[in-house]
Write an enzyme that holds these catalytic residues in place. Structure first.
Site, PDB file in Angstrom:
ATOM      1  N   LEU A  46       1.445   0.258  31.125  1.00 52.74           N
ATOM      2  CA  LEU A  46       2.055   1.510  31.569  1.00 52.74           C
ATOM      3  C   LEU A  46       1.115   2.714  31.474  1.00 52.74           C
ATOM      4  O   LEU A  46       0.866   3.388  32.474  1.00 52.74           O
ATOM      5  CB  LEU A  46       3.337   1.753  30.755  1.00 52.74           C
ATOM      6  CG  LEU A  46       4.105   3.046  31.036  1.00 52.74           C
ATOM      7  CD1 LEU A  46       4.455   3.174  32.508  1.00 52.74           C
ATOM      8  CD2 LEU A  46       5.382   3.107  30.190  1.00 52.74           C
ATOM      9  N   TRP A  47       0.600   2.998  30.277  1.00 53.77           N
ATOM     10  CA  TRP A  47      -0.197   4.224  30.237  1.00 53.77           C
ATOM     11  C   TRP A  47      -1.581   4.015  30.843  1.00 53.77           C
ATOM     12  O   TRP A  47      -2.160   4.941  31.404  1.00 53.77           O
ATOM     13  CB  TRP A  47      -0.183   4.891  28.864  1.00 53.77           C
ATOM     14  CG  TRP A  47      -1.036   4.388  27.731  1.00 53.77           C
ATOM     15  CD1 TRP A  47      -1.481   3.124  27.524  1.00 53.77           C
ATOM     16  CD2 TRP A  47      -1.548   5.191  26.646  1.00 53.77           C
ATOM     17  NE1 TRP A  47      -2.200   3.076  26.347  1.00 53.77           N
ATOM     18  CE2 TRP A  47      -2.256   4.320  25.794  1.00 53.77           C
ATOM     19  CE3 TRP A  47      -1.453   6.532  26.292  1.00 53.77           C
ATOM     20  CZ2 TRP A  47      -2.879   4.763  24.625  1.00 53.77           C
ATOM     21  CZ3 TRP A  47      -2.077   6.971  25.129  1.00 53.77           C
ATOM     22  CH2 TRP A  47      -2.777   6.098  24.315  1.00 53.77           C
ATOM     23  N   ASP A  48      -2.079   2.781  30.812  1.00 49.54           N
ATOM     24  CA  ASP A  48      -3.346   2.501  31.506  1.00 49.54           C
ATOM     25  C   ASP A  48      -3.218   2.868  32.979  1.00 49.54           C
ATOM     26  O   ASP A  48      -4.091   3.517  33.563  1.00 49.54           O
ATOM     27  CB  ASP A  48      -3.717   1.018  31.421  1.00 49.54           C
ATOM     28  CG  ASP A  48      -4.007   0.544  30.010  1.00 49.54           C
ATOM     29  OD1 ASP A  48      -3.107   0.656  29.157  1.00 49.54           O
ATOM     30  OD2 ASP A  48      -5.126   0.066  29.748  1.00 49.54           O
ATOM     31  N   GLN A 118       5.608   2.441  26.317  1.00 50.13           N
ATOM     32  CA  GLN A 118       4.304   3.015  25.952  1.00 50.13           C
ATOM     33  C   GLN A 118       4.329   4.503  26.283  1.00 50.13           C
ATOM     34  O   GLN A 118       5.262   4.960  26.941  1.00 50.13           O
ATOM     35  CB  GLN A 118       3.188   2.307  26.745  1.00 50.13           C
ATOM     36  CG  GLN A 118       2.144   1.673  25.866  1.00 50.13           C
ATOM     37  CD  GLN A 118       0.955   1.114  26.621  1.00 50.13           C
ATOM     38  OE1 GLN A 118       0.896   1.151  27.851  1.00 50.13           O
ATOM     39  NE2 GLN A 118      -0.006   0.587  25.896  1.00 50.13           N
ATOM     40  N   GLY A 176       0.551   3.121  21.768  1.00 47.98           N
ATOM     41  CA  GLY A 176      -0.694   2.954  22.506  1.00 47.98           C
ATOM     42  C   GLY A 176      -1.905   2.868  21.591  1.00 47.98           C
ATOM     43  O   GLY A 176      -2.969   2.411  21.980  1.00 47.98           O
ATOM     44  N   ASP A 178      -2.353   1.056  18.850  1.00 47.18           N
ATOM     45  CA  ASP A 178      -1.830  -0.096  18.110  1.00 47.18           C
ATOM     46  C   ASP A 178      -2.037  -0.130  16.590  1.00 47.18           C
ATOM     47  O   ASP A 178      -1.101  -0.045  15.828  1.00 47.18           O
ATOM     48  CB  ASP A 178      -2.415  -1.381  18.709  1.00 47.18           C
ATOM     49  CG  ASP A 178      -2.187  -1.462  20.200  1.00 47.18           C
ATOM     50  OD1 ASP A 178      -1.618  -0.527  20.785  1.00 47.18           O
ATOM     51  OD2 ASP A 178      -2.574  -2.472  20.801  1.00 47.18           O
ATOM     52  N   ARG A 221     -11.268  -6.223  16.662  1.00 50.46           N
ATOM     53  CA  ARG A 221      -9.838  -6.322  16.961  1.00 50.46           C
ATOM     54  C   ARG A 221      -9.018  -6.124  15.686  1.00 50.46           C
ATOM     55  O   ARG A 221      -9.558  -6.188  14.583  1.00 50.46           O
ATOM     56  CB  ARG A 221      -9.531  -7.706  17.561  1.00 50.46           C
ATOM     57  CG  ARG A 221     -10.134  -7.972  18.918  1.00 50.46           C
ATOM     58  CD  ARG A 221      -9.422  -7.278  20.045  1.00 50.46           C
ATOM     59  NE  ARG A 221      -8.035  -7.721  20.207  1.00 50.46           N
ATOM     60  CZ  ARG A 221      -7.174  -7.139  21.034  1.00 50.46           C
ATOM     61  NH1 ARG A 221      -7.543  -6.105  21.774  1.00 50.46           N
ATOM     62  NH2 ARG A 221      -5.933  -7.577  21.139  1.00 50.46           N
ATOM     63  N   TYR A 374     -11.249  -1.235  16.684  1.00 48.23           N
ATOM     64  CA  TYR A 374     -10.152  -0.851  17.563  1.00 48.23           C
ATOM     65  C   TYR A 374      -9.742   0.610  17.366  1.00 48.23           C
ATOM     66  O   TYR A 374     -10.549   1.488  17.594  1.00 48.23           O
ATOM     67  CB  TYR A 374      -9.012  -1.820  17.239  1.00 48.23           C
ATOM     68  CG  TYR A 374      -8.168  -2.246  18.412  1.00 48.23           C
ATOM     69  CD1 TYR A 374      -8.708  -2.511  19.642  1.00 48.23           C
ATOM     70  CD2 TYR A 374      -6.796  -2.395  18.252  1.00 48.23           C
ATOM     71  CE1 TYR A 374      -7.893  -2.923  20.691  1.00 48.23           C
ATOM     72  CE2 TYR A 374      -5.985  -2.817  19.291  1.00 48.23           C
ATOM     73  CZ  TYR A 374      -6.538  -3.071  20.509  1.00 48.23           C
ATOM     74  OH  TYR A 374      -5.731  -3.481  21.528  1.00 48.23           O
ATOM     75  N   GLU A 418     -14.303  -0.577  26.551  1.00 43.16           N
ATOM     76  CA  GLU A 418     -12.987  -0.156  26.066  1.00 43.16           C
ATOM     77  C   GLU A 418     -13.137   0.911  24.976  1.00 43.16           C
ATOM     78  O   GLU A 418     -12.413   1.897  24.957  1.00 43.16           O
ATOM     79  CB  GLU A 418     -12.251  -1.393  25.527  1.00 43.16           C
ATOM     80  CG  GLU A 418     -10.775  -1.211  25.273  1.00 43.16           C
ATOM     81  CD  GLU A 418     -10.128  -2.506  24.747  1.00 43.16           C
ATOM     82  OE1 GLU A 418     -10.855  -3.505  24.520  1.00 43.16           O
ATOM     83  OE2 GLU A 418      -8.900  -2.498  24.540  1.00 43.16           O
TER      84      GLU A 418
HETATM   85  C1  9WN Z   1      -1.270  -4.363  23.411  1.00 38.70           C
HETATM   86  C2  9WN Z   1      -4.282  -2.341  27.642  1.00 38.70           C
HETATM   87  C3  9WN Z   1      -3.787  -2.022  26.241  1.00 38.70           C
HETATM   88  C4  9WN Z   1      -3.742  -0.509  25.962  1.00 38.70           C
HETATM   89  C5  9WN Z   1      -3.488  -0.207  24.487  1.00 38.70           C
HETATM   90  C6  9WN Z   1      -4.516  -0.956  23.667  1.00 38.70           C
HETATM   91  C7  9WN Z   1      -4.449  -2.459  23.965  1.00 38.70           C
HETATM   92  C8  9WN Z   1      -2.756  -4.298  23.807  1.00 38.70           C
HETATM   93  C9  9WN Z   1      -3.527  -5.366  23.027  1.00 38.70           C
HETATM   94  O1  9WN Z   1      -4.669  -2.698  25.336  1.00 38.70           O
HETATM   95  O2  9WN Z   1      -3.179  -2.957  23.540  1.00 38.70           O
HETATM   96  O3  9WN Z   1      -0.520  -3.490  24.195  1.00 38.70           O
HETATM   97  O4  9WN Z   1      -3.348  -6.551  23.333  1.00 38.70           O
HETATM   98  O5  9WN Z   1      -4.294  -5.046  22.124  1.00 38.70           O
HETATM   99  O6  9WN Z   1      -4.344  -0.714  22.324  1.00 38.70           O
HETATM  100  O7  9WN Z   1      -3.562   1.171  24.255  1.00 38.70           O
HETATM  101  O8  9WN Z   1      -2.744   0.079  26.720  1.00 38.70           O
HETATM  102  O9  9WN Z   1      -5.504  -1.710  27.875  1.00 38.70           O
END
Ligand code: 9WN
Length: 447
Positions: A46-48, A118, A176, A178, A221, A374, A418
């Site tokens: 969603l926010w991506d 999100q 977002g 995490d 991670r 992360y 990332e």
């Molecule tokens: C879980 C997609 C997403 C971002 C998040 C980021 C990461 C996912 C993960 O990746 O989260 O939603 O599997 O780690 O933390 O901000 O939207 O890029």
């Protein structure tokens, strides 16, 4: 593919990088929407998608509008926009078989999604993109996207707010950020408390295999412990059909999250402007919710620490673990001038946030700090982009320009990753990461 190039003041190396960024977005494109990243995240987040659309709108505002409109297909009947809409790609380790959205009463029937949301960047992205469309297309686009946002904000202000609270999140993935320290601190406490529904380890048989570690180094991670606690929590919600009303009545976690609430205020501002443009008035529940956020937000400031914190909605206590979210209130104009000055001092303090490569996602003095892990240290481009706009809003133009230049240079020298180490600039996480490419274009276009 047609590559659109910027002209005026760009260097040769920038124009090459613009081509690279557009190529990444094109390669990650799945028609109307875009993979968050090709190997690690081959689905729509969603926010991506909102950050991606903003970046794409620097060269193709119609495609950008479609990116946002494509989110409609995942919207739940109760209005929730899920944080992931799944494609058919098999790779993601927390895929449809984990979420099982098809069993939840409000989930769409024709497509699999996650069961949580999100940060609400949609209205902000919609406004940005609309401003870049010609007037006929602007009106058509806003007429199409407006009901989607209204349904979503109505859900937020119905299901995720109580009297005297800000919007409440039920899972760190919804923030977002995490594994950000405040959430990990709280989650650990919850997990070992007598209120925990699942004793630690009880759900081990359903823990998904950590396929993410096949793509990205372990140190970059979240730890197994943090992941297990997050997975446990998500599984509890799956059992409750992801119905927040039901979930929030139980003694589970509820956090008035800084990042989410800041973006909700800014999104509500944008929605007000969209409604005015369309000549319609917003539903009272949205107007009321918006006001409530603005009134309560100052309670998140801790004068002694000189920081904003998220709040544990169950205990009403601030979660005083420092994180980059402390700077975000600037972006929505939610800090006083004095608070802004205090925050800027923190940004420059070489013991805390004034890293060689700004801005670390937690203070270098925090016990959680790790340059690789992360959201516990590394630089994320979306955070820098939000913070520098906040700095501009409060008149810190030199600091904003410096952050913009350093972020652009970092991406140009290290690539579209990332995240990056705040100590050395070393790239980490997924490569060809869509929002890094997109926001690079946005950063350049306003340079
Ligand atoms: C879980 C997609 C997403 C971002 C998040 C980021 C990461 C996912 C993960 O990746 O989260 O939603 O599997 O780690 O933390 O901000 O939207 O890029």
């Amino acid at each position: 593919m047609q590559i659109y190039l910027y002209s005026n003041s760009m260097t040769v190396s920038s124009t090459d990088k613009v081509t690279d960024a557009q190529t990444i977005l094109h390669t990650n494109s799945q028609g109307d929407w875009t993979y968050a990243a090709p190997r690690l995240y081959p689905h729509q987040w969603l926010w991506d998608s909102c950050f991606i659309a903003i970046g794409i709108s620097t060269y193709n505002s119609l495609r950008a509008a479609n990116e946002l409109l494509s989110l409609r297909r995942g919207q739940w009947a109760n209005g929730m926009l899920p944080h992931i809409i799944f494609s058919d790609a098999p790779d993601y380790w927390l895929g449809p078989e984990f979420w099982q959205s098809h069993k939840a009463p409000y989930a769409p029937r024709h497509i699999e999604t996650s069961g949580i949301t999100q940060p609400p960047v949609l209205a902000i992205a919609a406004k940005t993109i609309a401003d870049r469309l010609d007037s006929t297309r602007r009106k058509r686009f806003l007429e199409e996207i407006y009901p989607v946002i209204i349904k979503y904000h109505t859900w937020l202000f119905t299901e995720r707010i109580h009297q005297g609270t800000l919007l409440q999140l039920i899972h760190p993935w919804e923030s977002g950020l995490d594994n950000t320290p405040p959430w990990m601190y709280l989650l650990k406490q919850y997990h070992t408390s007598p209120h925990s529904i699942t004793p630690p380890g009880a759900l081990q048989h359903v823990y998904p295999v950590r396929k993410d570690l096949r793509v990205v180094a372990k140190n970059q991670r979240p730890t197994n412990g943090d992941i297990h606690r997050m997975v446990d929590l998500a599984l509890m919600y799956r059992l409750a059909d992801y119905q927040s009303k039901h979930i929030l009545n139980k003694p589970l976690i509820a956090v008035e999250d800084l990042t989410f609430n800041v973006l909700a205020v800014r999104a509500s501002d944008a929605l007000e402007e969209i409604a005015a443009y369309l000549g319609v008035s917003l539903p009272p529940i949205i107007k009321k919710g918006h006001k409530q956020l603005i009134n309560i937000f100052p309670e998140l400031w801790d004068a002694k620490a000189g920081e904003f914190f998220s709040r544990d909605s169950k205990t009403k206590k601030l979660i005083s673990q420092t994180s980059i979210a402390t700077f975000l209130p600037l972006y929505a104009g939610l800090a006083t001038e004095e608070q802004a000055a205090t925050l800027v001092k923190q940004l420059k303090n070489t013991d805390t946030y004034g890293a060689p490569y700004p801005v670390p996602t937690t203070s270098m003095a925090s016990s959680y700090f790790s340059e690789e892990r992360y959201w516990q240290g590394p630089i994320w481009v979306n955070m820098n982009w939000l913070i520098l706009q906040g700095l501009e809003k409060y008149g810190f133009y030199r600091e904003a320009k410096d952050l913009r230049t350093k972020t652009i240079q970092l991406i140009e020298s290290k690539g579209f990753y990332e995240y990056f180490s705040p100590l050395t600039g070393a790239p980490a996480g997924a490569g060809n990461f869509s929002w890094t490419a997109a926001l690079y274009l946005e950063l350049l276009s306003n340079n």
